[in-house]
Design an enzyme around this catalytic site. Sequence first.
Site, short mmCIF file in Angstrom:
data_model
loop_
_atom_site.label_atom_id
_atom_site.label_comp_id
_atom_site.label_asym_id
_atom_site.label_seq_id
_atom_site.Cartn_x
_atom_site.Cartn_y
_atom_site.Cartn_z
N GLU A 112 2.15 -5.02 9.50
CA GLU A 112 1.01 -4.27 8.96
C GLU A 112 0.68 -4.64 7.52
OE1 GLU A 112 0.34 -0.24 11.08
OE2 GLU A 112 2.35 -0.17 10.21
N HIS A 131 2.65 2.33 2.17
CA HIS A 131 2.40 2.78 3.54
C HIS A 131 3.67 3.45 4.03
CE1 HIS A 131 1.56 3.22 7.71
NE2 HIS A 131 2.38 2.25 8.08
N HIS A 133 5.48 6.78 6.77
CA HIS A 133 5.39 7.68 7.92
C HIS A 133 5.92 9.05 7.52
CE1 HIS A 133 6.15 3.70 10.31
NE2 HIS A 133 4.91 3.76 9.83
N HIS A 201 0.33 8.38 12.99
CA HIS A 201 1.06 7.23 12.44
C HIS A 201 1.68 7.52 11.08
CE1 HIS A 201 0.99 2.55 11.84
NE2 HIS A 201 1.93 3.10 11.10
#
Length: 272
Positions: A112, A131, A133, A201
């Site tokens: 990603e 990024h 979670h 996500h």
Amino acid sequence: MSHPTRRTFLAAGAAMLAHAVIARAAHAQAAPATAGPVDPALIDDLVAANRILVDQGVVDGYGHVSVRHPADPQRYLMSRSIAPELVTAADIMEYDLDSAAVDARGRTSYLERFIHGEIYRARPDVRAIVHNHSPSVIPFGVTGAPLRPLYHMSAFLAGGVPVWDIHAAAGDSDMLVRTPALGRSLAQALGARPVVLMRGHGAVVVGASLPQAVFRSVYTEVNARLQAQAIALGGGGGVTYLSPEEAARAEAAVAGTLGRPWELWKRKATGR
């Protein structure tokens, strides 16, 4: 096999080998050029950012953080594909905004990584990206309940937190931002804001520096946890959130103190 046939076979094999060599050379030539060496202190901070985000419960075995190259805004730095807690200086790689590695040397990249390249392309003001979670954030991406600041440390959320749904961009998928097109779609949803949620996500958090991106990541998680608790406790009474003026004043007051938690978190996470 006759001699002419053997010669034809050998010639074909030689041609295939030459083609493979040329293809490999072309691939090597296509690798982007480096923007030059980076201050080791910035690399240390990028390693520390990974460790801090683990220590603060924002990432675990998954997630990644990057920083824009200080010498060239068309480049960024990020670890190879590895669990954040295990990142070392030797794992840091340079990428262009197409998210092509400058010098992979056999190291694998995060699937990603296009999140980072496309946001840096769309947002010249952004110097660092996380990024994650973050667990408390996930429910706000799937329920329609907006994430709103109820805590002065999370005043940066006051402009609204959009939710990006990959299904609208790609239909049924594995939920991963695997392509530049999906990275661009996510960057568009983020717009000028500091945080965007990814339905089912996680989240992407941006900042003007590594300490700011890490700070925002930590307090986005904290705010989400507190907001869920407040909603549960409030019942029909609702929750009192920061007003726009309160949020603006709180964010301005906190802005000059980001070094305080950064140094604390860095010492805790790295032992120095």
